[in-house]
Design an enzyme around this catalytic site. Structure first.
Site, PDB file in Angstrom:
ATOM      1  N   LYS A 148      54.195 -87.010  51.856  1.00  0.00           N
ATOM      2  CA  LYS A 148      54.066 -86.477  53.223  1.00  0.00           C
ATOM      3  C   LYS A 148      52.609 -86.068  53.402  1.00  0.00           C
ATOM      4  CE  LYS A 148      57.196 -83.907  55.455  1.00  0.00           C
ATOM      5  NZ  LYS A 148      57.803 -84.653  56.555  1.00  0.00           N
TER       6      LYS A 148
HETATM    7  N1  PMP Z   1      60.302 -90.135  57.198  1.00  0.00           N
HETATM    8  C1  PMP Z   1      59.245 -89.397  57.588  1.00  0.00           C
HETATM    9  C2  PMP Z   1      57.966 -90.080  57.912  1.00  0.00           C
HETATM   10  C3  PMP Z   1      59.378 -88.000  57.678  1.00  0.00           C
HETATM   11  O1  PMP Z   1      58.347 -87.265  58.074  1.00  0.00           O
HETATM   12  C4  PMP Z   1      60.620 -87.399  57.370  1.00  0.00           C
HETATM   13  C5  PMP Z   1      60.773 -85.908  57.501  1.00  0.00           C
HETATM   14  N2  PMP Z   1      60.366 -85.254  56.328  1.00  0.00           N
HETATM   15  C6  PMP Z   1      61.677 -88.211  56.943  1.00  0.00           C
HETATM   16  C7  PMP Z   1      61.480 -89.574  56.870  1.00  0.00           C
HETATM   17  C8  PMP Z   1      62.987 -87.611  56.513  1.00  0.00           C
HETATM   18  O2  PMP Z   1      62.845 -86.953  55.291  1.00  0.00           O
HETATM   19  P1  PMP Z   1      63.692 -85.662  54.912  1.00  0.00           P
HETATM   20  O3  PMP Z   1      65.129 -86.052  55.041  1.00  0.00           O
HETATM   21  O4  PMP Z   1      63.318 -85.353  53.519  1.00  0.00           O
HETATM   22  O5  PMP Z   1      63.320 -84.607  55.869  1.00  0.00           O
END
Ligand code: PMP
Length: 305
Positions: free
Chosen positions: A157
Site C-alpha cells: 500500500k
Molecule cells: N486494493 C486496493 C488498491 C486497496 O487500497 C484496498 C484497501 N486496502 C484493497 C484492495 C482491499 O484490501 P483490504 O481488504 O485489505 O482492505
C-alpha cells in the site's frame, strides 16, 4: 471529516492538531509513504470496540515498508499495542477507521529511497460507509490501468500509487458510476479503485490471483475463507477476462472500507438479474457478524480494545 483528538506522531501520542509535517517532507513530495487501512467495529451488545484482523493488517503494513526500504523498529505486536493505546485514549463507542503510515520524513530534494529517516504515524477517525450504493453498485471499466508490480509495488500500500486509484475513482464518479473496475497490464480484471473483486460464474466463485497486480486484500482473504468454509462453495483464483464480468451471475468487491459491496451493473449491462445475488447476500450478512465479533468461530480475527 470528523476528526480524531489524538495521533501517534514522532514517537508519542500528541493532540491531533500537532501531528504535522513540513511541505519539504520527502513523502509529501514524492509519495514515498506506505499505509494501512484497518477498521474497528463497535459491538453494541458487548459495548466493546473490536479491531478486525489487526495482526494481518500490520504484517502487510510492514511488508509494504520493506518494499520501500524502510527499516521498522516496530513489529506487528508493538504496532497493535500503539493502536490499542490510541483507541483507548480516544474512547470511541462507534465504528472507526485506523490509518497507520510510515513515511520518508527527511526534508529536501532528492528522489531515492535509501539513507532517509522513516517516521511512523497512526491516527484514527469515526467511520461508517465508504461506498454509498453498496447493495447495487454500478461500475465502469476504467480506461486507467492498475499499477503494475514493476512500476510501483502492487502488493504494497504505497501512497504514490493512489494517484492512479484516485484518477480511476474520479473519472468513474464524474461519468455517473459508483466505482471503477481496473484492468492489469495484460488486460485482465484486477481490482476496483481500492477493493478486490470476485465473480460467481457457473456456481464457482472466482477472484484474480495475487500475481495479477492486486493488493493482497485482507477482506479478500477473509471472504475466501468464509465462502469455502461457511457457504461450502469452491473459490478459484485465476485471471478474469472483461467479458466474463458481463455474463457472470454475481459480482462483488471487498475491502476494509468497501466491506462486501454488491455490483449489479457494469457499463449499463445488468449482472445476472441486476439485483444482489444469494452468494453476495449471504457473504455480506456473515461478514457483518464476523467483524462485529458475533461469530465465535472467527473470534481470533477480533481484537478487543
Ligand atoms: N486494493 C486496493 C488498491 C486497496 O487500497 C484496498 C484497501 N486496502 C484493497 C484492495 C482491499 O484490501 P483490504 O481488504 O485489505 O482492505
Amino acid at each position: 471529516m470528523e476528526q480524531a483528538r489524538f495521533a501517534f506522531f514522532e514517537g508519542k501520542v500528541v493532540p491531533f492538531a500537532d501531528a504535522k509535517v513540513s511541505v519539504a517532507t520527502h513523502a509529501f513530495n514524492y509519495g514515498t509513504a506506505v499505509f494501512g487501512g484497518i477498521r474497528g467495529y463497535w459491538n453494541e451488545e458487548q459495548k466493546k470496540l473490536f479491531v478486525f484482523r489487526a495482526w494481518d493488517h500490520f504484517h502487510r503494513f510492514l511488508s509494504s515498508a520493506k518494499m520501500m526500504c524502510m527499516e521498522s523498529t516496530y513489529d506487528e505486536e508493538s504496532l497493535i499495542e500503539l493502536t490499542l493505546e490510541l483507541l483507548r485514549t480516544e474512547g470511541y463507542q462507534r465504528d472507526v477507521y485506523i490509518r497507520p503510515m510510515y513515511y520518508k520524513a527527511d526534508m529536501g530534494i532528492g528522489v531515492k529511497l535509501h539513507d532517509l529517516k522513516d517516521e511512523l504515524t497512526i491516527w484514527t477517525m469515526p467511520y461508517e460507509k465508504y461506498v454509498s450504493n453498496d447493495t447495487n453498485a454500478h461500475v465502469t471499466i476504467s480506461s486507467w490501468r492498475r499499477v503494475d508490480d514493476n512500476t510501483i509495488p502492487a502488493r504494497g500500500k504505497i501512497s504514490g500509487a493512489y494517484a492512479g486509484a484516485a484518477a480511476m475513482k474520479t473519472d468513474a464518479n464524474r461519468a455517473g458510476f459508483d466505482e471503477a473496475l481496473v484492468m492489469d497490464k495484460n488486460g485482465h480484471v484486477s481490482e476496483g479503485s481500492a477493493m478486490n473483486v470476485f465473480m460467481v460464474r457457473d456456481g464457482v466463485v472466482v477472484t484474480p490471483p495475487i500475481t495479477d497486480s492486486i493488493l493482497e486484500g485482507i477482506t479478500r482473504r477473509s471472504a475466501i475463507e468464509l465462502i469455502k468454509n461457511e457457504l461450502g462453495l469452491p473459490v478459484v483464483e485465476r485471471s478474469i477476462d472483461r467479458t466474463e464480468v458481463y455474463i457472470c451471475e454475481e459480482f462483488f468487491m471487498t475491502g476494509t472500507a468497501a466491506q462486501v459491496t454488491a455490483v449489479t451493473k457494469v457499463d449499463h449491462r445488468l449482472i445476472g438479474k441486476g439485483v444482489m445475488g444469494p452468494v453476495t447476500t449471504k457473504l455480506r450478512d456473515m461478514f457483518e457478524d464476523v467483524v462485529r465479533a458475533r461469530n465465535k468461530k472467527y473470534a481470533h480475527w477480533n481484537m478487543a480494545v
